[in-house]
Every structure is written in structure tokens, then in C-alpha cells.
Design a protein around this motif. Structure first.
Motif, PDB file in Angstrom:
ATOM      1  N   ALA A   1       0.808  -1.212   0.000  1.00 44.14           N
ATOM      2  CA  ALA A   1       0.000   0.000   0.000  1.00 44.14           C
ATOM      3  C   ALA A   1       0.849   1.273   0.000  1.00 44.14           C
ATOM      4  CB  ALA A   1      -0.926  -0.008   1.212  1.00 44.14           C
ATOM      5  N   THR A   2       2.128   1.189   0.371  1.00 45.21           N
ATOM      6  CA  THR A   2       2.946   2.390   0.508  1.00 45.21           C
ATOM      7  C   THR A   2       3.960   2.561  -0.618  1.00 45.21           C
ATOM      8  OG1 THR A   2       4.455   1.155   1.943  1.00 45.21           O
ATOM      9  CG2 THR A   2       2.724   2.426   3.019  1.00 45.21           C
ATOM     10  N   VAL A   3       3.872   1.785  -1.684  1.00 45.25           N
ATOM     11  CA  VAL A   3       4.797   1.905  -2.808  1.00 45.25           C
ATOM     12  C   VAL A   3       4.089   2.571  -3.984  1.00 45.25           C
ATOM     13  CG1 VAL A   3       6.255   0.667  -4.443  1.00 45.25           C
ATOM     14  CG2 VAL A   3       6.096  -0.124  -2.083  1.00 45.25           C
ATOM     15  N   PRO A   4       4.339   3.874  -4.253  1.00 45.41           N
ATOM     16  CA  PRO A   4       3.704   4.547  -5.393  1.00 45.41           C
ATOM     17  C   PRO A   4       4.344   4.083  -6.702  1.00 45.41           C
ATOM     18  CG  PRO A   4       5.219   6.032  -4.296  1.00 45.41           C
ATOM     19  CD  PRO A   4       5.192   4.767  -3.474  1.00 45.41           C
ATOM     20  N   SER A   5       3.658   4.305  -7.803  1.00 43.35           N
ATOM     21  CA  SER A   5       4.168   3.870  -9.105  1.00 43.35           C
ATOM     22  C   SER A   5       4.327   5.070 -10.040  1.00 43.35           C
ATOM     23  CB  SER A   5       3.217   2.856  -9.729  1.00 43.35           C
ATOM     24  OG  SER A   5       3.610   2.563 -11.051  1.00 43.35           O
ATOM     25  N   PRO A   6       5.439   5.139 -10.780  1.00 43.74           N
ATOM     26  CA  PRO A   6       5.637   6.224 -11.741  1.00 43.74           C
ATOM     27  C   PRO A   6       5.066   5.932 -13.127  1.00 43.74           C
ATOM     28  CG  PRO A   6       7.622   4.931 -11.629  1.00 43.74           C
ATOM     29  CD  PRO A   6       6.648   4.297 -10.662  1.00 43.74           C
ATOM     30  N   VAL A   7       4.380   4.798 -13.292  1.00 41.78           N
ATOM     31  CA  VAL A   7       3.908   4.408 -14.627  1.00 41.78           C
ATOM     32  C   VAL A   7       3.076   5.537 -15.245  1.00 41.78           C
ATOM     33  CG1 VAL A   7       2.404   2.824 -15.892  1.00 41.78           C
ATOM     34  CG2 VAL A   7       3.946   1.948 -14.138  1.00 41.78           C
ATOM     35  N   GLY A   8       3.444   5.920 -16.469  1.00 40.50           N
ATOM     36  CA  GLY A   8       2.731   6.971 -17.171  1.00 40.50           C
ATOM     37  C   GLY A   8       3.666   7.772 -18.072  1.00 40.50           C
ATOM     38  N   THR A   9       3.166   8.900 -18.557  1.00 46.63           N
ATOM     39  CA  THR A   9       3.919   9.781 -19.461  1.00 46.63           C
ATOM     40  C   THR A   9       4.308  11.048 -18.702  1.00 46.63           C
ATOM     41  OG1 THR A   9       2.652   8.937 -21.329  1.00 46.63           O
ATOM     42  CG2 THR A   9       3.855  11.002 -21.666  1.00 46.63           C
ATOM     43  N   TRP A  10       5.586  11.437 -18.823  1.00 52.82           N
ATOM     44  CA  TRP A  10       6.098  12.572 -18.069  1.00 52.82           C
ATOM     45  C   TRP A  10       6.790  13.570 -19.012  1.00 52.82           C
ATOM     46  CZ3 TRP A  10       5.876  12.569 -12.554  1.00 52.82           C
ATOM     47  CH2 TRP A  10       5.388  11.373 -12.005  1.00 52.82           C
ATOM     48  N   SER A  11       6.536  14.836 -18.788  1.00 53.30           N
ATOM     49  CA  SER A  11       7.299  15.895 -19.453  1.00 53.30           C
ATOM     50  C   SER A  11       8.501  16.187 -18.566  1.00 53.30           C
ATOM     51  CB  SER A  11       6.430  17.144 -19.604  1.00 53.30           C
ATOM     52  OG  SER A  11       7.189  18.218 -20.134  1.00 53.30           O
ATOM     53  N   VAL A  12       9.719  16.050 -19.114  1.00 48.40           N
ATOM     54  CA  VAL A  12      10.920  16.173 -18.286  1.00 48.40           C
ATOM     55  C   VAL A  12      11.840  17.288 -18.790  1.00 48.40           C
ATOM     56  CG1 VAL A  12      10.889  13.755 -17.560  1.00 48.40           C
ATOM     57  CG2 VAL A  12      12.129  14.397 -19.635  1.00 48.40           C
TER      58      VAL A  12
ATOM     59  N   PRO B   1      23.344  23.143 -21.797  1.00 48.03           N
ATOM     60  CA  PRO B   1      22.158  23.865 -21.337  1.00 48.03           C
ATOM     61  C   PRO B   1      20.996  22.890 -21.124  1.00 48.03           C
ATOM     62  CG  PRO B   1      22.531  24.268 -23.672  1.00 48.03           C
ATOM     63  CD  PRO B   1      23.719  23.504 -23.180  1.00 48.03           C
ATOM     64  N   ALA B   2      20.005  23.311 -20.349  1.00 39.80           N
ATOM     65  CA  ALA B   2      18.843  22.460 -20.077  1.00 39.80           C
ATOM     66  C   ALA B   2      18.108  22.119 -21.367  1.00 39.80           C
ATOM     67  CB  ALA B   2      17.904  23.172 -19.108  1.00 39.80           C
ATOM     68  N   SER B   3      17.538  20.934 -21.411  1.00 37.40           N
ATOM     69  CA  SER B   3      16.770  20.490 -22.576  1.00 37.40           C
ATOM     70  C   SER B   3      15.491  19.815 -22.098  1.00 37.40           C
ATOM     71  CB  SER B   3      17.596  19.525 -23.434  1.00 37.40           C
ATOM     72  OG  SER B   3      17.898  18.355 -22.692  1.00 37.40           O
ATOM     73  N   THR B   4      14.555  19.673 -22.979  1.00 34.82           N
ATOM     74  CA  THR B   4      13.280  19.051 -22.622  1.00 34.82           C
ATOM     75  C   THR B   4      13.083  17.754 -23.397  1.00 34.82           C
ATOM     76  OG1 THR B   4      12.113  20.315 -24.315  1.00 34.82           O
ATOM     77  CG2 THR B   4      12.213  21.284 -22.106  1.00 34.82           C
ATOM     78  N   GLY B   5      12.118  16.975 -22.928  1.00 37.04           N
ATOM     79  CA  GLY B   5      11.818  15.711 -23.603  1.00 37.04           C
ATOM     80  C   GLY B   5      10.602  15.066 -22.971  1.00 37.04           C
TER      81      GLY B   5
ATOM     82  N   THR C   1      27.638  15.082 -14.491  1.00 39.04           N
ATOM     83  CA  THR C   1      26.449  14.967 -13.642  1.00 39.04           C
ATOM     84  C   THR C   1      25.195  15.308 -14.449  1.00 39.04           C
ATOM     85  OG1 THR C   1      26.658  17.253 -12.892  1.00 39.04           O
ATOM     86  CG2 THR C   1      27.731  15.557 -11.559  1.00 39.04           C
ATOM     87  N   ILE C   2      24.065  14.764 -14.009  1.00 42.26           N
ATOM     88  CA  ILE C   2      22.797  15.023 -14.681  1.00 42.26           C
ATOM     89  C   ILE C   2      21.707  15.195 -13.626  1.00 42.26           C
ATOM     90  CG2 ILE C   2      22.422  12.542 -14.985  1.00 42.26           C
ATOM     91  CD1 ILE C   2      20.781  13.204 -17.491  1.00 42.26           C
ATOM     92  N   VAL C   3      20.816  16.163 -13.855  1.00 45.36           N
ATOM     93  CA  VAL C   3      19.655  16.401 -12.995  1.00 45.36           C
ATOM     94  C   VAL C   3      18.425  16.385 -13.884  1.00 45.36           C
ATOM     95  CG1 VAL C   3      18.488  18.021 -11.453  1.00 45.36           C
ATOM     96  CG2 VAL C   3      20.983  17.762 -11.349  1.00 45.36           C
ATOM     97  N   MET C   4      17.377  15.688 -13.431  1.00 40.37           N
ATOM     98  CA  MET C   4      16.138  15.604 -14.222  1.00 40.37           C
ATOM     99  C   MET C   4      14.944  15.838 -13.315  1.00 40.37           C
ATOM    100  SD  MET C   4      14.693  12.465 -16.616  1.00 40.37           S
ATOM    101  CE  MET C   4      16.030  12.567 -17.805  1.00 40.37           C
ATOM    102  N   THR C   5      14.001  16.644 -13.766  1.00 36.96           N
ATOM    103  CA  THR C   5      12.718  16.822 -13.065  1.00 36.96           C
ATOM    104  C   THR C   5      11.603  16.493 -14.038  1.00 36.96           C
ATOM    105  OG1 THR C   5      12.692  19.170 -13.656  1.00 36.96           O
ATOM    106  CG2 THR C   5      13.618  18.603 -11.510  1.00 36.96           C
ATOM    107  N   GLY C   6      10.489  16.017 -13.491  1.00 41.30           N
ATOM    108  CA  GLY C   6       9.390  15.614 -14.360  1.00 41.30           C
ATOM    109  C   GLY C   6       8.022  15.978 -13.824  1.00 41.30           C
ATOM    110  N   THR C   7       7.087  16.197 -14.733  1.00 40.52           N
ATOM    111  CA  THR C   7       5.680  16.444 -14.399  1.00 40.52           C
ATOM    112  C   THR C   7       4.830  15.473 -15.200  1.00 40.52           C
ATOM    113  OG1 THR C   7       6.111  18.796 -14.042  1.00 40.52           O
ATOM    114  CG2 THR C   7       3.814  18.150 -14.394  1.00 40.52           C
ATOM    115  N   LYS C   8       3.939  14.773 -14.519  1.00 45.09           N
ATOM    116  CA  LYS C   8       3.144  13.749 -15.190  1.00 45.09           C
ATOM    117  C   LYS C   8       2.060  14.391 -16.038  1.00 45.09           C
ATOM    118  CE  LYS C   8       1.263   9.188 -14.159  1.00 45.09           C
ATOM    119  NZ  LYS C   8       0.953   8.220 -13.082  1.00 45.09           N
ATOM    120  N   THR C   9       1.959  13.927 -17.281  1.00 47.84           N
ATOM    121  CA  THR C   9       0.963  14.461 -18.204  1.00 47.84           C
ATOM    122  C   THR C   9      -0.106  13.444 -18.591  1.00 47.84           C
ATOM    123  OG1 THR C   9       2.361  13.873 -20.111  1.00 47.84           O
ATOM    124  CG2 THR C   9       2.621  16.097 -19.191  1.00 47.84           C
ATOM    125  N   ALA C  10       0.154  12.191 -18.357  1.00 43.82           N
ATOM    126  CA  ALA C  10      -0.843  11.148 -18.692  1.00 43.82           C
ATOM    127  C   ALA C  10      -0.531   9.857 -17.945  1.00 43.82           C
ATOM    128  CB  ALA C  10      -0.844  10.880 -20.191  1.00 43.82           C
TER     129      ALA C  10
END
Length: 200
Positions: free
Chosen positions: A81-92, A100-104, A191-200
Motif C-alpha cells: 500500500a505504501t509503494v507509489p508507481s511512476p507508470v505513465g507519461t512525463w514531461s521532463v 544547457p537544459a533540454s526538454t523531452g 552529472t545530470i539532474v532531471m525533473t518531471g511532471t506527469k501528463t498522462a
């Protein structure tokens, strides 16, 4: 006047009677039951105690065997019950230390594979596509890794590994390393840093 004759007889007769009486008493003493024989009942009492103890041990063992099953079932339900899932589509958004920063767009699939479409060009198509796999853990922790071709004049392959966390059901952040292996034999790690927002 003549003396009366003793009815018990003379000294010799009296001794004979005494010996006979003594012999009779000795015979009775030998024939009497021995008190020690009454102790034969004691082993039976000991055997009864042993049987009672064995039954008690059996009851305790049965109770112990049923306890772990209940604990294991409860523990499994809590963890799931306490393990969330990242399954889905993310804008990163990706930031490597020397670029420089890039999107994908990052796709986390239910079979624990992933696909990264990065650096969309003027035509909207990604400059490169990466593939890899992911795993999540307790508290929303996230680990994923993938490879992608290196575009540009110095071609090669990038090997990327990141660790992060799902900060909410629709956002995550992660950081890690990219190892670049060039076709000309050179290597470098950034080094690499990535952030994401779920879109679907």
C-alpha cells in the motif's frame, strides 16, 4: 496330705510349650505382608505426570506455528500500500553539467521498461531516443537507467543512471551521472539532474 499335681506339667513341659509358642510367633512374622510392597503404586503416578507434560508441549507448538502466517500477511499488505508507481507519461527537463537544459518526454511502462524522447527538433521529432528500465521502492524512491546515442560530430553512446523520488503523485526529481563513451575511444562522465511532471 499329698501335693496337687500341676496341670501345666513340670519344668520340661513348660519349656516345650515356650518353644512352641516362640516358633508360632516367628512363623506369623515371616508370613505377614511386607509394608514395602505398597510402594509399587508410585511409578504409575510418575507416568501420568509425564503424559500431561507432553500434551502441554504439543498445544504450545501448535499455537506458535500459526503466529507467523498472520504477521507475514499483514506486513505484505502494508508494504504494497505504501509503494507509489511512476507508470505513465512525463514531461521532463534535463540538465547536464556541460550542456544547457533540454526538454523531452519520458515514458515509464508497467513492465519496468522506459523510453526517453529528447531534444525535439524543428519538425517536432526527437533528436535521439533512449531506452532502459526502472524500479521504485518504499516511500516513493525511484531508480532508473537508460542508454541513448550521442548526436553531433563526436558520436558515441551515453549510459545514464539516476536516483530520485516521487515528490507527489504527479512530480519527481532525480540526479545521477552520465558516462559518455565515444566512438573514437574517449570517455567522460558528467552529472545530470532531471525533473518531471506527469501528463498522462
Amino acid at each position: 496330705m499329698p501335693k496337687k499335681q500341676s496341670t501345666t506339667g513340670g519344668p520340661t513341659a513348660r519349656r516345650a510349650v515356650g518353644v512352641a509358642l516362640a516358633a508360632g510367633f516367628l512363623t506369623l512374622a515371616v508370613a505377614a505382608p511386607q509394608p514395602a510392597l505398597a510402594l509399587t503404586a508410585e511409578p504409575t503416578a510418575t507416568t501420568t505426570k509425564s503424559v500431561t507434560t507432553t500434551k502441554s508441549a504439543t498445544t504450545t507448538k501448535s499455537a506458535t506455528a500459526t503466529t507467523p502466517t498472520t504477521v507475514t500477511t499483514a506486513g505484505t499488505a502494508t508494504t504494497a500500500a505504501t509503494v507509489p508507481s511512476p507508470v505513465g507519461t512525463w514531461s521532463v527537463t534535463t540538465q547536464e553539467s556541460d550542456h544547457p537544459a533540454s526538454t523531452g518526454t519520458l515514458f515509464f511502462y508497467a513492465d519496468h521498461t522506459l523510453r526517453l524522447e529528447a531534444h525535439p527538433g524543428p519538425d517536432g521529432k526527437p533528436v535521439f531516443i533512449g531506452t532502459g528500465e526502472w524500479g521504485s521502492g518504499f516511500g516513493g524512491t525511484l531508480h532508473y537507467e537508460f542508454t541513448h546515442p550521442l548526436p553531433g560530430t563526436r558520436t558515441g553512446t551515453a549510459y545514464v543512471e539516476l536516483d530520485g523520488v516521487l515528490t507527489s503523485s504527479t512530480t519527481f526529481s532525480a540526479c545521477g551521472l552520465t558516462k559518455r563513451v565515444y566512438d573514437d575511444g574517449g570517455t567522460e562522465t558528467v552529472t545530470i539532474v532531471m525533473t518531471g511532471t506527469k501528463t498522462a
